[in-house]
Design an enzyme around this catalytic site. Structure first.
Site, PDB file in Angstrom:
ATOM      1  N   ASN A  11      35.906  29.893  39.578  1.00 56.40           N
ATOM      2  CA  ASN A  11      34.603  29.671  40.213  1.00 56.40           C
ATOM      3  C   ASN A  11      34.714  28.409  41.057  1.00 56.40           C
ATOM      4  O   ASN A  11      34.749  27.305  40.522  1.00 56.40           O
ATOM      5  CB  ASN A  11      33.535  29.514  39.116  1.00 56.40           C
ATOM      6  CG  ASN A  11      32.166  29.183  39.685  1.00 56.40           C
ATOM      7  OD1 ASN A  11      31.952  29.259  40.900  1.00 56.40           O
ATOM      8  ND2 ASN A  11      31.238  28.810  38.806  1.00 56.40           N
ATOM      9  N   LYS A  13      32.609  27.212  43.108  1.00 57.27           N
ATOM     10  CA  LYS A  13      31.303  26.557  43.320  1.00 57.27           C
ATOM     11  C   LYS A  13      31.150  26.162  44.803  1.00 57.27           C
ATOM     12  O   LYS A  13      31.591  26.892  45.676  1.00 57.27           O
ATOM     13  CB  LYS A  13      31.145  25.373  42.368  1.00 57.27           C
ATOM     14  CG  LYS A  13      31.452  25.767  40.925  1.00 57.27           C
ATOM     15  CD  LYS A  13      31.103  24.728  39.920  1.00 57.27           C
ATOM     16  CE  LYS A  13      31.575  25.183  38.546  1.00 57.27           C
ATOM     17  NZ  LYS A  13      31.158  24.311  37.467  1.00 57.27           N
ATOM     18  N   HIS A  94      25.225  32.071  35.238  1.00 57.06           N
ATOM     19  CA  HIS A  94      25.926  30.785  35.099  1.00 57.06           C
ATOM     20  C   HIS A  94      24.897  29.697  34.765  1.00 57.06           C
ATOM     21  O   HIS A  94      23.788  29.692  35.313  1.00 57.06           O
ATOM     22  CB  HIS A  94      26.677  30.450  36.392  1.00 57.06           C
ATOM     23  CG  HIS A  94      27.640  29.324  36.205  1.00 57.06           C
ATOM     24  ND1 HIS A  94      27.226  28.009  36.170  1.00 57.06           N
ATOM     25  CD2 HIS A  94      28.980  29.316  36.008  1.00 57.06           C
ATOM     26  CE1 HIS A  94      28.288  27.239  35.963  1.00 57.06           C
ATOM     27  NE2 HIS A  94      29.360  28.005  35.861  1.00 57.06           N
ATOM     28  N   GLU A  96      24.634  26.717  35.673  1.00 62.10           N
ATOM     29  CA  GLU A  96      24.141  25.933  36.818  1.00 62.10           C
ATOM     30  C   GLU A  96      23.025  26.680  37.544  1.00 62.10           C
ATOM     31  O   GLU A  96      22.096  26.073  38.070  1.00 62.10           O
ATOM     32  CB  GLU A  96      25.309  25.597  37.768  1.00 62.10           C
ATOM     33  CG  GLU A  96      26.186  24.504  37.164  1.00 62.10           C
ATOM     34  CD  GLU A  96      27.615  24.472  37.666  1.00 62.10           C
ATOM     35  OE1 GLU A  96      27.931  25.066  38.709  1.00 62.10           O
ATOM     36  OE2 GLU A  96      28.455  23.850  36.974  1.00 62.10           O
ATOM     37  N   GLU A 166      30.280  30.360  27.896  1.00 65.34           N
ATOM     38  CA  GLU A 166      30.455  29.041  28.503  1.00 65.34           C
ATOM     39  C   GLU A 166      29.486  28.045  27.870  1.00 65.34           C
ATOM     40  O   GLU A 166      28.334  27.931  28.319  1.00 65.34           O
ATOM     41  CB  GLU A 166      30.168  29.124  30.006  1.00 65.34           C
ATOM     42  CG  GLU A 166      31.110  30.021  30.764  1.00 65.34           C
ATOM     43  CD  GLU A 166      31.233  29.549  32.200  1.00 65.34           C
ATOM     44  OE1 GLU A 166      32.343  29.189  32.591  1.00 65.34           O
ATOM     45  OE2 GLU A 166      30.224  29.490  32.900  1.00 65.34           O
ATOM     46  N   GLY A 172      32.414  21.304  33.031  1.00 60.14           N
ATOM     47  CA  GLY A 172      32.596  20.155  33.917  1.00 60.14           C
ATOM     48  C   GLY A 172      32.564  18.820  33.202  1.00 60.14           C
ATOM     49  O   GLY A 172      32.456  17.773  33.839  1.00 60.14           O
ATOM     50  N   SER A 212      35.696  23.506  30.863  1.00 59.89           N
ATOM     51  CA  SER A 212      36.819  22.559  30.852  1.00 59.89           C
ATOM     52  C   SER A 212      38.117  23.180  30.340  1.00 59.89           C
ATOM     53  O   SER A 212      38.909  22.508  29.673  1.00 59.89           O
ATOM     54  CB  SER A 212      36.460  21.291  30.055  1.00 59.89           C
ATOM     55  OG  SER A 212      35.379  20.626  30.671  1.00 59.89           O
TER      56      SER A 212
HETATM   57  C1  PEP Z   1      32.271  26.832  35.163  1.00 59.66           C
HETATM   58  O1  PEP Z   1      31.516  26.199  35.891  1.00 59.66           O
HETATM   59  O2  PEP Z   1      32.100  28.065  34.996  1.00 59.66           O
HETATM   60  C2  PEP Z   1      33.337  26.115  34.483  1.00 59.66           C
HETATM   61  C3  PEP Z   1      33.936  26.692  33.492  1.00 59.66           C
HETATM   62  O3  PEP Z   1      33.617  24.857  34.975  1.00 59.66           O
HETATM   63  P1  PEP Z   1      34.756  23.849  34.412  1.00 59.66           P
HETATM   64  O4  PEP Z   1      35.990  24.649  34.165  1.00 59.66           O
HETATM   65  O5  PEP Z   1      34.909  22.840  35.491  1.00 59.66           O
HETATM   66  O6  PEP Z   1      34.205  23.275  33.143  1.00 59.66           O
END
Ligand code: PEP
Length: 249
Positions: A11, A13, A94, A96, A166, A172, A212
């Site tokens: 992703n 973003k 997601h 976000e 997630e 993040g 992460s």
């Molecule tokens: C995400 O935003 O779906 C995600 C997993 O981000 P990160 O790997 O940066 O934590």
């Protein structure tokens, strides 16, 4: 036992300028054939057109869309408008989008329906905030998300769905769920799918971990019996780390 599809999805973003995105996509696409998993890339929507013309086996997805077919929704894109661009996947739910753009469970449900009507596969994200994890109610929280926005669909439709767990506290932040925490939740999700859709579908559905995930922890996470790959944010922005994660099975 059925061998489930292994998937690593990136992703991007709202990152990468056109030239940077082009280089990254080409590097990923060139290495892809040698991998034992499917690779999916979710670039900013504006790049879908240029990547769709590339030869290769990397699947493409859109990070966001509006569930309506068309209309007065300034700044939005409908799936019908992009489905011709070799679009294979959409990302739905997601955190976000849920938090920063106030997408409710019922709006997310509409997006699920719109994706299925347009015959694209969807990655459905779910996951709890830190305070819910600390209260020990994380399984109930995710169950509610699945029941509110996903479990209304039919048996044939759920086959087009990939679930991504997630935990919000891991996205993040550099703080990853432990393999035990991920496995507990993934097993819990698979049990919920089994209760709703039966053992065969539960055995077949791919459940990805996101939060992460990086080159240091992917191997351990992906070795969990119920973790079928990852949804990767930060570490998907460089071909070397994204491909190393994809090589972690
Ligand atoms: C995400 O935003 O779906 C995600 C997993 O981000 P990160 O790997 O940066 O934590």
């Amino acid at each position: 036992m059925i061998a489930r599809r292994k998937i690593v999805a990136g992703n991007w973003k709202m990152n990468l300028l056109p030239a940077e995105a082009d280089v990254l996509f080409k590097e990923i696409n060139a290495a892809n054939r040698a991998l034992s998993c499917d690779l999916v890339v979710f670039p900013p929507a504006i790049y879908l057109q240029q990547f769709g013309g590339e030869k290769g086996t990397t699947f493409l997805g859109i990070q966001n869309f509006h569930p309506a077919k068309k209309g007065a929704f300034t700044g939005e894109i409908s799936i019908a408008q992009v489905v011709g661009l070799k679009l294979n996947y959409v990302l739905i739910g997601h955190s976000e989008r849920r938090i920063d753009f106030s997408e409710s469970n019922s709006f997310i449900k509409e997006k699920v329906d719109a994706a299925l009507q347009n015959d694209v596969k969807l990655i459905f994200c779910c996951g709890e905030p830190l305070e819910i994890r600390e209260s020990g109610k994380h399984l109930d929280f995710v169950k509610e998300q699945l029941e509110a926005s996903l479990f209304h669909i039919s048996e044939s439709e759920i086959r087009k769905v990939i679930i991504a767990y997630e935990p919000i506290w891991a996205i993040g932040t550099g703080r990853t769920a432990s393999a035990a925490q991920a496995e507990e939740m993934h097993k819990g999700i698979r049990t919920l799918v089994e209760k709703k859709y039966g053992a065969k579908i539960a055995e077949e559905i791919s459940i990805l971990y996101g939060g992460s995930c990086n080159t240091s922890n992917a191997k351990e996470l992906f070795s969990c019996p119920n973790v079928d790959g990852g949804l990767i944010g930060g570490a998907a922005l460089e071909a070397s780390s994204f491909l190393a994660i994809a090589n972690s099975f």
